[in-house]
Design an enzyme around this catalytic site. Structure first.
Site, PDB file in Angstrom:
ATOM      1  N   CYS A  13      16.304  36.849 -20.326  1.00 32.22           N
ATOM      2  CA  CYS A  13      17.441  37.796 -19.930  1.00 32.22           C
ATOM      3  C   CYS A  13      17.155  39.318 -20.081  1.00 32.22           C
ATOM      4  O   CYS A  13      17.250  40.240 -19.054  1.00 32.22           O
ATOM      5  CB  CYS A  13      18.633  37.220 -20.602  1.00 32.22           C
ATOM      6  SG  CYS A  13      18.474  37.421 -22.547  1.00 32.22           S
ATOM      7  N   HIS A  65      21.957  37.570 -25.494  1.00 31.69           N
ATOM      8  CA  HIS A  65      21.813  37.448 -24.149  1.00 31.69           C
ATOM      9  C   HIS A  65      22.245  38.620 -23.394  1.00 31.69           C
ATOM     10  O   HIS A  65      23.204  39.202 -23.924  1.00 31.69           O
ATOM     11  CB  HIS A  65      22.595  36.041 -23.782  1.00 31.69           C
ATOM     12  CG  HIS A  65      22.193  35.441 -22.298  1.00 31.69           C
ATOM     13  ND1 HIS A  65      21.030  35.100 -22.042  1.00 31.69           N
ATOM     14  CD2 HIS A  65      22.988  35.504 -21.079  1.00 31.69           C
ATOM     15  CE1 HIS A  65      20.860  34.928 -20.533  1.00 31.69           C
ATOM     16  NE2 HIS A  65      22.406  35.167 -20.149  1.00 31.69           N
ATOM     17  N   HIS A  77      21.923  36.990 -14.184  1.00 32.07           N
ATOM     18  CA  HIS A  77      21.092  36.910 -15.571  1.00 32.07           C
ATOM     19  C   HIS A  77      19.983  35.829 -15.293  1.00 32.07           C
ATOM     20  O   HIS A  77      19.967  35.014 -14.360  1.00 32.07           O
ATOM     21  CB  HIS A  77      22.072  36.463 -16.744  1.00 32.07           C
ATOM     22  CG  HIS A  77      22.712  35.138 -16.752  1.00 32.07           C
ATOM     23  ND1 HIS A  77      22.521  34.218 -17.523  1.00 32.07           N
ATOM     24  CD2 HIS A  77      23.421  34.522 -15.403  1.00 32.07           C
ATOM     25  CE1 HIS A  77      22.981  32.887 -16.908  1.00 32.07           C
ATOM     26  NE2 HIS A  77      23.838  33.234 -15.883  1.00 32.07           N
TER      27      HIS A  77
END
Length: 106
Positions: A13, A65, A77
């Site tokens: 990510c 994240h 993402h």
């Protein structure tokens, strides 16, 4: 290129966010925690395309994240190295409960 930041071996990510920003002439730290610290906090109502959105996907309140806001409640993402880059909704049950905030770098 390090692990998680290659179009060949796959993005994680924060590697995806870093590379997308580099391609647009902006330097961004490598990890999601460093990206969280480097950005200017912004309220969700002020999100603009390209801002980063952060989540605690491992529980608690620690950044784990990051995604790139694409407008209209969605973000791009990399769910994990080797997985397909995808879009998700900020209001999905999964991400809504893990949302920590957003940062701008512009």
């Amino acid at each position: 290129q390090g692990a998680g930041e290659s179009s060949v071996s796959g993005f994680d990510c924060s590697g995806l966010a870093m590379v997308v920003y580099q391609l647009n002439g902006l330097d961004l730290p490598r990890t999601s925690a460093e990206q969280w610290q480097a950005g200017q906090p912004i309220p969700s109502r002020d999100l603009r395309v390209g801002d980063l959105v952060f989540f605690a996907t491992r529980g608690g309140k620690k950044v784990s994240h990051v995604g790139i806001y694409t407008g209209g409640d969605t973000f791009l993402h990399a769910p994990g190295r080797g997985n397909t880059i995808q879009t998700a909704s900020l209001s999905s049950d999964y991400f809504k409960t893990r949302y920590l905030g957003a940062r701008s770098y512009f």
